[in-house]
Design an enzyme around this catalytic site. Structure first.
Site, PDB file in Angstrom:
ATOM      1  N   TYR A  33       0.821  -1.202   0.000  1.00 43.39           N
ATOM      2  CA  TYR A  33       0.000   0.000   0.000  1.00 43.39           C
ATOM      3  C   TYR A  33       0.857   1.254   0.000  1.00 43.39           C
ATOM      4  O   TYR A  33       2.073   1.198   0.185  1.00 43.39           O
ATOM      5  CB  TYR A  33      -0.997  -0.013   1.160  1.00 43.39           C
ATOM      6  CG  TYR A  33      -0.442   0.318   2.532  1.00 43.39           C
ATOM      7  CD1 TYR A  33       0.481  -0.510   3.155  1.00 43.39           C
ATOM      8  CD2 TYR A  33      -0.847   1.468   3.202  1.00 43.39           C
ATOM      9  CE1 TYR A  33       0.973  -0.203   4.410  1.00 43.39           C
ATOM     10  CE2 TYR A  33      -0.361   1.773   4.462  1.00 43.39           C
ATOM     11  CZ  TYR A  33       0.546   0.934   5.063  1.00 43.39           C
ATOM     12  OH  TYR A  33       1.036   1.242   6.302  1.00 43.39           O
ATOM     13  N   LYS A 144       6.448  -1.996   1.865  1.00 41.19           N
ATOM     14  CA  LYS A 144       5.271  -1.435   2.542  1.00 41.19           C
ATOM     15  C   LYS A 144       4.073  -2.370   2.357  1.00 41.19           C
ATOM     16  O   LYS A 144       3.197  -2.124   1.528  1.00 41.19           O
ATOM     17  CB  LYS A 144       4.981  -0.022   2.015  1.00 41.19           C
ATOM     18  CG  LYS A 144       4.047   0.764   2.918  1.00 41.19           C
ATOM     19  CD  LYS A 144       4.070   2.227   2.541  1.00 41.19           C
ATOM     20  CE  LYS A 144       2.962   3.017   3.209  1.00 41.19           C
ATOM     21  NZ  LYS A 144       3.026   3.056   4.659  1.00 41.19           N
ATOM     22  N   GLU A 176      11.623   2.142  14.557  1.00 35.44           N
ATOM     23  CA  GLU A 176      10.754   3.250  14.129  1.00 35.44           C
ATOM     24  C   GLU A 176       9.482   3.244  14.962  1.00 35.44           C
ATOM     25  O   GLU A 176       9.305   2.393  15.838  1.00 35.44           O
ATOM     26  CB  GLU A 176      10.440   3.140  12.630  1.00 35.44           C
ATOM     27  CG  GLU A 176       9.871   1.796  12.232  1.00 35.44           C
ATOM     28  CD  GLU A 176       9.813   1.571  10.718  1.00 35.44           C
ATOM     29  OE1 GLU A 176       9.706   2.527   9.951  1.00 35.44           O
ATOM     30  OE2 GLU A 176       9.842   0.389  10.318  1.00 35.44           O
ATOM     31  N   LEU A 201      10.896   1.089   7.324  1.00 38.07           N
ATOM     32  CA  LEU A 201      10.322   1.574   6.069  1.00 38.07           C
ATOM     33  C   LEU A 201      11.086   2.825   5.640  1.00 38.07           C
ATOM     34  O   LEU A 201      11.403   3.683   6.477  1.00 38.07           O
ATOM     35  CB  LEU A 201       8.833   1.926   6.255  1.00 38.07           C
ATOM     36  CG  LEU A 201       8.173   2.319   4.939  1.00 38.07           C
ATOM     37  CD1 LEU A 201       7.935   1.099   4.070  1.00 38.07           C
ATOM     38  CD2 LEU A 201       6.869   3.054   5.161  1.00 38.07           C
TER      39      LEU A 201
HETATM   40  N1  PMP Z   1       7.468   3.632   9.096  1.00 39.34           N
HETATM   41  C1  PMP Z   1       6.364   2.883   9.077  1.00 39.34           C
HETATM   42  C2  PMP Z   1       6.392   1.549   9.717  1.00 39.34           C
HETATM   43  C3  PMP Z   1       5.183   3.380   8.468  1.00 39.34           C
HETATM   44  O1  PMP Z   1       4.069   2.625   8.447  1.00 39.34           O
HETATM   45  C4  PMP Z   1       5.189   4.676   7.908  1.00 39.34           C
HETATM   46  C5  PMP Z   1       3.950   5.266   7.318  1.00 39.34           C
HETATM   47  N2  PMP Z   1       3.396   4.554   6.306  1.00 39.34           N
HETATM   48  C6  PMP Z   1       6.381   5.415   7.943  1.00 39.34           C
HETATM   49  C7  PMP Z   1       7.502   4.865   8.543  1.00 39.34           C
HETATM   50  C8  PMP Z   1       6.447   6.793   7.327  1.00 39.34           C
HETATM   51  O2  PMP Z   1       6.493   6.704   5.950  1.00 39.34           O
HETATM   52  P1  PMP Z   1       5.960   7.897   5.014  1.00 39.34           P
HETATM   53  O3  PMP Z   1       6.729   9.105   5.408  1.00 39.34           O
HETATM   54  O4  PMP Z   1       6.272   7.444   3.653  1.00 39.34           O
HETATM   55  O5  PMP Z   1       4.505   8.035   5.306  1.00 39.34           O
END
Ligand code: PMP
Length: 281
Positions: A33, A144, A176, A201
């Site tokens: 996603y 993701k 994270e 991620l």
């Molecule tokens: N880490 C994880 C585990 C996440 O789910 C997300 C948000 N989808 C992020 C980091 C932040 O990613 P982004 O800045 O692309 O939203």
């Protein structure tokens, strides 16, 4: 008013949207996603989100069946149909629907759904309180995927303790947040955030914020940090497409500095919003 959502090439009111019970997203969490922020009815960091989508698909032996332009059109159509001025658009792609089997099915069309969520993105954030929990997720957090039970459980541990989120810890170091990247700011005003690897991620907001921080002349060090180091930091924050730059004011019951949002986080959020308003498409 019910939302209009997108399901496999059609736009329908949300209560009419249908997906097979044999969809591999449902049976195996076999899908990926993206979440793109909408500011002033425009898409933030859109190209980057779609590039990451393509990477996630490739890593799972799936192909990208729509071009960036086609996906942009769908996103814009949903903004229009839902009169969305500020919020997010979720896009989910699964391997499609097939009789239950661990092996990937052949020649099955993927399922693609998109839906909108109205949310405030630019309001002032007082800061969140986080707790640390063990990171029990799988080893490919750089993809993701829609398998979000572990972060969902981590979030619930925080919620049950009356806190806002969890920072996940592996081998003594923060990976994270449950749905965001984690940062601290040292006494020397250096920004520390974990380096990219399969352990986290690769946040799109992370990339943009680090670029802007570097343009502002801020020093950045990409390396893992511990909860103890974070508790000693002068500021702490998270980033994601739905939080932008959001202060963290407490970690495991310990206030960060004064326990209030600090100037570095404030400035980064301000600049990120400003730049996103300019660059959104
Ligand atoms: N880490 C994880 C585990 C996440 O789910 C997300 C948000 N989808 C992020 C980091 C932040 O990613 P982004 O800045 O692309 O939203």
């Amino acid at each position: 008013m019910a939302r209009v959502v997108y399901v496999n090439d059609i736009y329908v009111p949300e209560e009419e949207a249908k997906i097979s019970i044999f969809d591999r997203g449902f049976l195996f969490a076999d899908g990926v996603y993206e979440v793109t922020a909408v500011l002033d009815r425009k898409l933030v960091d859109f190209e980057e989100h779609i590039s990451r989508l393509e990477r996630s698909l490739t890593e799972l032996d799936m192909t990208m069946t729509k071009s960036k332009d086609e996906l942009l059109k769908i996103h814009r159509e949903l903004v229009k149909k839902n009169n969305l001025s500020e919020g997010a658009i979720y896009l989910q792609v699964t391997r499609g629907s097939a009789d239950r089997d661990f092996a990937f099915p052949k020649d099955v069309p993927q399922s693609m759904i998109l839906f909108t969520q109205e949310r405030p993105l630019t309001s002032v954030k007082p800061g969140i309180r986080v707790i640390s929990v063990p990171d029990i997720r799988w080893g490919r957090r750089d993809i993701k995927t829609i398998q979000l039970l572990a972060p969902s459980m981590a979030k619930m541990i925080a919620v049950r303790e009356g806190k806002d989120d969890s920072w996940m810890v592996e081998d003594g170091y923060v990976t994270e947040g449950t749905s965001n990247n984690a940062y601290i700011v040292t006494k020397e005003s250096k920004i520390i955030t974990r380096n990219l690897s399969n352990s986290i991620l690769h946040g799109i907001t992370r990339a943009s914020v680090l670029r802007l921080a570097s343009e502002l002349g801020m020093e950045i060090e990409e390396r893992p940090f511990t909860i103890a180091e974070a508790q000693e930091a002068t500021e702490a924050f998270i980033t994601s497409a739905t939080t932008f730059v959001c202060p963290v004011v407490e970690i495991d019951g310990v206030a960060i500095s004064t326990g209030k949002s600090g100037p570095v986080v404030h400035r980064l959020n301000e600049v990120y919003i400003e730049e996103s308003r300019k660059a959104a498409i």
